[in-house]
Design an enzyme around this catalytic site. Structure first.
Site, PDB file in Angstrom:
ATOM      1  N   HIS A 130      29.999 -55.984  41.207  1.00  0.00           N
ATOM      2  CA  HIS A 130      28.690 -56.495  40.809  1.00  0.00           C
ATOM      3  C   HIS A 130      27.840 -55.447  40.092  1.00  0.00           C
ATOM      4  O   HIS A 130      26.621 -55.567  40.040  1.00  0.00           O
ATOM      5  CB  HIS A 130      27.928 -57.023  42.032  1.00  0.00           C
ATOM      6  CG  HIS A 130      28.540 -58.232  42.653  1.00  0.00           C
ATOM      7  ND1 HIS A 130      29.685 -58.165  43.404  1.00  0.00           N
ATOM      8  CD2 HIS A 130      28.183 -59.538  42.624  1.00  0.00           C
ATOM      9  CE1 HIS A 130      30.007 -59.378  43.823  1.00  0.00           C
ATOM     10  NE2 HIS A 130      29.121 -60.223  43.355  1.00  0.00           N
TER      11      HIS A 130
ATOM     12  N   GLU B 126      30.040 -71.306  36.834  1.00  0.00           N
ATOM     13  CA  GLU B 126      29.584 -70.785  35.551  1.00  0.00           C
ATOM     14  C   GLU B 126      30.312 -71.444  34.378  1.00  0.00           C
ATOM     15  O   GLU B 126      29.690 -71.761  33.352  1.00  0.00           O
ATOM     16  CB  GLU B 126      29.760 -69.263  35.501  1.00  0.00           C
ATOM     17  CG  GLU B 126      28.740 -68.480  36.300  1.00  0.00           C
ATOM     18  CD  GLU B 126      29.001 -68.524  37.797  1.00  0.00           C
ATOM     19  OE1 GLU B 126      28.088 -68.166  38.572  1.00  0.00           O
ATOM     20  OE2 GLU B 126      30.125 -68.899  38.191  1.00  0.00           O
TER      21      GLU B 126
END
Length: 325
Positions: A129, A60
């Site tokens: 998450h 990322e």
């Protein structure tokens, strides 16, 4: 009007902007040959090719930096993070490069980039998450933050975000991608800083955004059966924030409940509670209430997972408390 899903609304916005402007590209994990982790980019790779729909490594920080550099060089990248939980890997790029570049260059560089993907809890994803991270991005000057709650809003807001010359954080939700709603076939845009009154009422103002909008409307239906009429405000844009719509509603209803999926400490919801308490103090007949995620890591057990999140039942309870019912 046509009835389409939330993901289809996002795809239409991206497709139309890519067709309109050749500088618009999309990059991220699995956006091309796999059509996106949540199939938002389905069909775009076949239509626009590998130079404009770009698969990236699982890095990322790396591909976010590439996107920022491309934006500085004249492109309009859409960076898709598979989930905003993974955006934490790229936070330095977002905070210290994208958000600050126009200021630090004295206006010589603009960074027209959109960071998008699912944010907040879904199901069975546990503690690492299921995080709602909107307050992190609202905290940083130089970023605009948008949070659509319907397919209609998703399309009009994403088109606005892509055309803007500043970095925009665009927060979706995994559980919303299959939601359906009416979307016009003609082009339309929804501006920044424009909240939407999803339901009018005179007794209590409910302020929320993203997935909890649906919970708030369900709660409003239940409360109407009890003779309590609620006004539901969908913020849509968190930064800039439509304070005028918020204050006008609270001055009318004299009561306010804020709903935010994030943890309560230093959240967007708690900040809105502060703003309402400060600006509408003389109008309030009850303390501002905040319905948030519980201040704990998200449990994996499904019953506990649901208990840790806002719900229509919790909103009903808070509204009834606000009106002494």
């Amino acid at each position: 009007m046509s009835i389409i899903t939330f993901r289809e609304a996002l795809r239409q916005a991206i497709d139309e902007e890519m067709e309109r402007d050749s500088s618009v590209i999309i990059l991220g994990e699995e956006v091309a040959e796999y059509h996106g982790a949540y199939k938002v980019s389905q069909g775009l790779f076949e239509k626009y090719g590998s130079t404009r729909v770009i698969d990236t490594p699982i890095s990322e920080e790396g591909f976010t930096g590439i996107g920022i550099g491309a934006a500085m060089a004249g492109m309009r990248p859409i960076v898709e993070w598979m989930t905003f939980n993974f955006s934490l890997q790229a936070i330095d790029q977002v905070y210290n490069n994208a958000a600050k570049m126009r200021y630090m260059s004295g206006g010589q560089f603009s960074v027209p980039i959109v960071f998008r993907g699912p944010n907040g809890p879904a199901e069975f994803l546990a503690a690492q998450h299921s995080q709602a991270l909107q307050s992190i991005y609202c905290h940083c000057p130089g970023l605009k933050v948008m949070v659509p709650g319907t397919p209609y809003d998703a399309k009009g807001m994403l088109k606005t975000a892509i055309r803007d010359d500043n970095p925009v954080v665009f927060l979706e939700s995994e559980l919303m991608y299959g939601w359906k709603g009416e979307v016009p076939q003609k082009e339309y845009l929804i501006p920044f800083g424009s909240a939407d009154i999803k339901r009018s009422g005179a007794d209590v103002t409910i302020i929320t955004f993203s997935k909890p909008v649906k919970m708030a409307l369900e709660a409003a239906d239940a409360l109407a059966q009890m003779g309590i009429e609620t006004e539901v405000i969908d913020l849509r844009s968190l930064r800039p924030l439509d304070e005028e719509t918020i204050y006008n509603s609270v001055k009318k209803t004299n009561r306010c409940v804020v709903v935010d999926e994030a943890w309560p400490y230093a959240s967007v919801g708690s900040h809105i509670g502060f703003l309402v308490s400060s600006a509408c103090f003389d109008y309030l007949d009850a303390p501002v209430q905040l319905i948030s995620g519980e201040d704990v890591p998200m449990p994996y057990n499904h019953s506990l997972e649901l208990a840790a999140q806002p719900s229509a039942a919790k909103i009903v309870e808070a509204v009834r408390s606000a009106v002494n019912r």
